[in-house]
Structures are given as structure tokens and as C-alpha cells.
Write an enzyme that holds these catalytic residues in place. Structure first.
Site, short mmCIF file in Angstrom:
data_model
loop_
_atom_site.label_atom_id
_atom_site.label_comp_id
_atom_site.label_asym_id
_atom_site.label_seq_id
_atom_site.Cartn_x
_atom_site.Cartn_y
_atom_site.Cartn_z
N LYS A 116 13.25 -2.59 1.26
CA LYS A 116 12.02 -2.51 2.05
C LYS A 116 12.19 -1.41 3.07
CE LYS A 116 8.08 -4.77 2.05
NZ LYS A 116 7.46 -5.46 0.91
P1 NAD Z 1 -2.98 -4.14 3.94
O1 NAD Z 1 -2.55 -3.31 5.07
O2 NAD Z 1 -3.69 -3.52 2.79
O3 NAD Z 1 -3.90 -5.35 4.47
C1 NAD Z 1 -3.49 -6.24 5.49
C2 NAD Z 1 -4.69 -7.09 5.90
O4 NAD Z 1 -4.25 -8.07 6.84
C3 NAD Z 1 -5.78 -6.30 6.61
O5 NAD Z 1 -7.04 -6.82 6.23
C4 NAD Z 1 -5.51 -6.55 8.09
O6 NAD Z 1 -6.65 -6.40 8.90
C5 NAD Z 1 -5.05 -7.99 8.02
N1 NAD Z 1 -4.24 -8.38 9.17
C6 NAD Z 1 -3.28 -7.69 9.80
N2 NAD Z 1 -2.77 -8.39 10.82
C7 NAD Z 1 -3.42 -9.57 10.82
C8 NAD Z 1 -3.36 -10.73 11.62
N3 NAD Z 1 -2.50 -10.81 12.64
N4 NAD Z 1 -4.18 -11.75 11.33
C9 NAD Z 1 -5.05 -11.69 10.30
N5 NAD Z 1 -5.16 -10.62 9.50
C10 NAD Z 1 -4.36 -9.58 9.76
O7 NAD Z 1 -1.66 -4.90 3.44
P2 NAD Z 1 -1.39 -5.57 2.02
O8 NAD Z 1 -0.72 -4.60 1.16
O9 NAD Z 1 -2.62 -6.28 1.57
O10 NAD Z 1 -0.26 -6.63 2.43
C11 NAD Z 1 -0.58 -7.91 2.97
C12 NAD Z 1 0.62 -8.81 2.78
O11 NAD Z 1 0.93 -8.92 1.39
C13 NAD Z 1 1.92 -8.34 3.45
O12 NAD Z 1 2.67 -9.47 3.84
C14 NAD Z 1 2.64 -7.63 2.33
O13 NAD Z 1 4.03 -7.56 2.53
C15 NAD Z 1 2.29 -8.55 1.18
N6 NAD Z 1 2.43 -7.93 -0.15
C16 NAD Z 1 1.76 -6.80 -0.48
C17 NAD Z 1 1.89 -6.27 -1.76
C18 NAD Z 1 1.13 -5.05 -2.20
O14 NAD Z 1 1.22 -4.71 -3.39
N7 NAD Z 1 0.36 -4.40 -1.36
C19 NAD Z 1 2.73 -6.89 -2.68
C20 NAD Z 1 3.40 -8.06 -2.32
C21 NAD Z 1 3.23 -8.57 -1.05
#
Ligand code: NAD
Length: 426
Positions: A116
Site C-alpha cells: 500500500k
Molecule cells: P474514493 O476516494 O473514490 O471515494 C471515497 C468516498 O468516501 C467519497 O465519496 C468520499 O466523499 C467519502 N468519504 C471520505 N471520508 C468520509 C467520511 N469520513 N465519512 C463518510 N464518507 C467519507 O475512494 P474509493 O476508492 O471508493 O475507496 C473507498 C474505500 O474502499 C477505501 O477504504 C478503500 O481503501 C477501499 N477500497 C477501494 C478499492 C478500489 O478499487 N478503489 C478497492 C478495495 C478497497
């Protein structure tokens, strides 16, 4: 001589993803009787890099942020994991996320280890050109760590396919030829995979369907609440809505929305495109993020940040199924409460592995320079998600474990087996 193990114990600090990750490992290591030497190896990352990232602001001044890249384990293959841009990013958080990536890849049967990375930055306070210069400098600082055979970054919070393009370009400029396989989650035009953009959400959907089948519940009319409306949560809302579920609530960092009859994600997407947020969407009641987590729904999908369900609110969660789209949304102690209360928690290392699975497909396609159709990608993803769920569910039933314990058991045992096969160097 092995080093003295650090004190072990349970924790419930919402900001301590690393303590949670270690507590989960320690618990399962005891349950499965993991060899102490392997356990000690797995409790720490293989290597961790802290870099200083200076870049030029649009006004000509210089800004410097701290960046990280951690390889937790590479025994089963190259390191793999996302890059996160967020003010809360720190070395311990990145270590936790890298450890979870190790188990995630092993559970999905993907030949990668866990990595990461990230930068402690508030992207909202920077222009896109500042983000580009920061990204290129970060990429060049971690250059010795990454590569198609070493470590392959991907998008995570606040990073996207354009940012992956800049990392790929920076790496390629340094080698003198194009190296598409150095990152995944990049645009299809430069070697990205079809289906990658929605892969994590699609995987979450397949996992929810597997859960409903396992619990003998019907897909029709299932009510869902989703926290986070980014790459994972936003796409999941759309896919689940299209599949016939009623998405009652969604949220982002600015707040949430609730509509008893169900929301229309397409309309929300249009609103968000103009406003930059889901908050304030007309035709739905405003709710807070805390309220969303406690709604009476069939399925709750936390898809934003870590540590949102703690001992403080675990008793108030009313969903039947909690499917972790985000990494680490439930703390170690809160997980116990949810399990005692009979809530079926599908852990992150199983539920959100669709992203890394299609990242693996992208890497394979890049190396072979031979690309697949949407159907091929989605079908292969579905098969892996369903198989992983079944394996975890079966082990949980056989040994009387929670789904998280069973998933961690499978991940850890596969990594431990690889350690045993390879032996300890030198
Ligand atoms: P992103 O940046 O595209 O979206 C994050 C979302 O969460 C946004 O809508 C943001 O406004 C919201 N957010 C941020 N802080 C917040 C809070 N305190 N309370 C409520 N909402 C909040 O990110 P993503 O890629 O969608 O990732 C989201 C989660 O999923 C993370 O934990 C990431 O590690 C995990 N994840 C992502 C992927 C991927 O392929 N993108 C894969 C596995 C896991």
C-alpha cells in the site's frame, strides 16, 4: 535469534487500523496454531519506505508532503496495493492496509503479496496540475520499490485512472520504454483492463448475492445503505439498484441522503457531477453519516474510511448483513459485538477483493499484450468472488468461526504455506 514480540492485546481505537490488523492476525494465529516464527514474520511489513514529496505549487512556491510505500509480504508474488491521498494517511495506516492486501490476494488465489502507499495530503486544497506534479515526484521517489515484477500500485481513496497514468508515464520515462504493467487501474487506451473501474463494486455485489443465497434470502427488494459515494460506493449503488435492490441511503464526506422508497443513483450521479457531492440532492431527506450506519436495512455497505463502526455504535447497527466495501471500517472489538448480535459481517479482505482481482487480470493482460472483453473480465471475476465466498463460508461453518476469522485463516495459511515451501533465507 528472533526479536522480542511486542505486547499483544486488543484495541478499539477508531484511528488505529494497524492495531486492528495486528489483533486480527494474532487472534487467528492462536486459533490455527500458526508456527511462531512465521507469525512473527507476518506481524511486521517486509519493508517500508518513507519519502519526502516536494512539488511546485501553481503560485511558484514549494510544498512538501510525506509519502509512503509499504510491502507487507511478497512471498507469493510481487507486491500489490493502492495509493491513497488523504490527510489521515500515516505510516501505520499504510502498514495495516498493506497487511490486509496480503490476506486479500491469498484468499482470492491471486499470485501477489500485499502493498500500500499514500501521501498525507488534502486533495481538495490543490489544483489538478499541483496533484500531477506531486504524483510524478512521489512516483519518482518510490521508483526503486515499484515495477511489474516488484510492486504494482493501483487507485485507492482520492486517486484515479489519470493519476495511475502519471505514475505509469513517470516510470516509463525513467526506463526509456512504455511499461504498462507497472500500475493497474489505468485507462484502457494505455493498457488498462475493461471492467476495472467498477470491479471492486461488482465484487461487492457478487459477495452480497452469495451472502443472500447462503442465508436463504431473496435478492428482490433487498434494502441497502451505502456509506461513501466514490469509486466503490457510487458504482455499488448503481449496480445494486440495477440488480433490483432498493438503495435507501447513500452518503459522502459532506453528508447523506435517505429515501424510504429507494434512491435513483443515475439522478444522484448527475447531481454529483455538477455539485461535486451527493449532499443536498433534492427529493431525499438529509441524514448524517452516523445515522446512515444505524438504519434498519437488510444490507449495510460501509465504503468510505476505516474505523466507522466501533464499540460506541456497534450495538446500534440494525442491518442483517454488513458487507465491507471499505478497508477496515469495523474495529476489532466492534466486530465481536456485531457477531454476537448475529449480524453477518462479510470482511473487507473478502468483500472488496474484486478490485485487486481485476487488477491482476489487467497485469496479466499487460504482460501478455492480449486484452479481454468485458464479459470475460466480469465472468472470471464472478467465479473468483463466488469461490472465495464459499471457501470462507464453509470454513467458518466447519470451525465455528466468524467470516472474518475464517477469511483471515485462509489468507494467513496460504501465505504461511508459501513461507514453509520457500524456507527462511539464508
Ligand atoms: P474514493 O476516494 O473514490 O471515494 C471515497 C468516498 O468516501 C467519497 O465519496 C468520499 O466523499 C467519502 N468519504 C471520505 N471520508 C468520509 C467520511 N469520513 N465519512 C463518510 N464518507 C467519507 O475512494 P474509493 O476508492 O471508493 O475507496 C473507498 C474505500 O474502499 C477505501 O477504504 C478503500 O481503501 C477501499 N477500497 C477501494 C478499492 C478500489 O478499487 N478503489 C478497492 C478495495 C478497497
Amino acid at each position: 535469534m528472533t526479536s522480542e514480540p511486542e505486547a499483544r492485546g486488543t484495541v478499539d481505537t477508531a484511528d488505529s487500523a494497524w492495531d486492528n490488523a495486528r489483533a486480527q492476525l494474532d487472534e487467528v494465529a492462536d486459533l490455527m496454531g500458526l508456527a511462531p516464527g512465521v507469525h512473527e514474520i507476518l506481524r511486521s511489513p517486509k519493508r517500508a519506505l518513507v519519502v519526502s514529496v516536494p512539488f511546485r505549487m501553481d503560485d511558484g512556491t514549494t510544498r512538501v508532503y510525506e509519502g509512503y510505500r509499504v510491502h507487507h509480504n511478497v512471498t507469493r508474488g510481487p507486491a500489490k496495493g493502492g495509493v491513497r491521498y488523504h490527510p489521515a494517511v500515516n505510516l501505520n495506516e499504510v502498514k495495516a492496509l498493506a497487511m490486509w492486501m496480503t490476506w486479500k490476494c491469498a484468499i482470492a488465489g491471486i499470485p501477489f503479496g500485499g502493498a500500500k502507499g499514500g501521501i498525507s495530503v488534502d486533495v481538495r486544497s490543490h489544483s489538478r496540475s499541483e496533484i500531477e506534479r506531486m504524483t510524478r515526484r512521489y512516483a519518482s521517489e518510490i521508483l526503486p520499490f515499484i515495477g511489474p515484477e516488484r510492486d504494482i500500485p493501483a487507485p485507492d481513496m482520492n486517486t484515479d485512472e489519470e493519476i495511475m497514468s502519471w505514475i505509469m508515464d513517470t516510470y516509463s520515462m525513467n526506463t526509456g520504454f512504455s511499461v504498462p504493467g507497472v500500475v493497474t487501474g489505468k485507462p484502457v487506451a494505455i493498457g488498462g483492463s475493461r471492467g476495472r473501474a467498477g470491479a471492486t463494486s461488482r465484487g461487492v455485489m457478487y459477495t452480497i448475492f452469495s451472502t443472500l443465497r447462503a442465508l436463504n434470502l431473496s435478492i428482490d427488494e433487498v434494502s441497502v445503505a451505502i456509506q461513501g459515494y466514490g469509486k466503490v460506493g457510487g458504482y455499488a449503488a448503481q449496480l445494486l439498484h440495477d440488480a433490483g435492490c432498493r438503495v435507501l441511503a447513500v452518503s459522502d464526506v459532506d453528508g447523506g441522503l435517505y429515501r424510504e422508497k429507494g434512491l435513483d443513483p443515475e439522478a444522484i450521479n448527475r447531481y454529483k457531477q455538477d455539485s461535486g457531492t451527493v449532499s443536498g440532492f433534492p427529493g431525499a431527506e438529509p441524514i448524517t453519516n452516523d445515522e446512515l450506519l444505524e438504519l434498519d436495512v437488510d444490507v449495510l455497505v460501509p465504503a468510505a474510511v476505516e474505523g466507522v463502526i466501533t464499540v460506541k455504535n456497534a450495538d446500534n447497527v440494525r442491518a442483517k448483513i454488513l458487507c465491507e466495501g471499505a478497508n477496515g471500517p469495523v474495529t476489532f472489538e466492534a466486530d465481536k459485538i456485531l457477531n454476537e448480535r448475529g449480524i453477518h459481517v462479510v470482511p473487507d479482505i473478502l468483500a472488496n477483493s474484486g478490485g485487486v482481482t481485476v487488477s491482476y487480470f489487467e497485469w496479466v493482460q499487460d504482460i501478455q499484450a492480449y486484452f479481454w472483453s468485458d464479459e470475460e473480465v466480469n465472468d472470471r471475476l464472478r467465479l473468483i468472488m463466488e469461490k472465495s465466498y464459499e471457501e470462507v463460508h464453509e470454513l467458518a461453518a466447519e470451525k465455528g468461526l466468524s467470516m472474518r476469522q475464517a477469511a483471515t485463516w485462509i489468507g494467513v495459511s496460504r501465505v504461511a504455506e508459501a513461507h514453509q515451501m520457500r524456507g527462511l533465507f539464508p
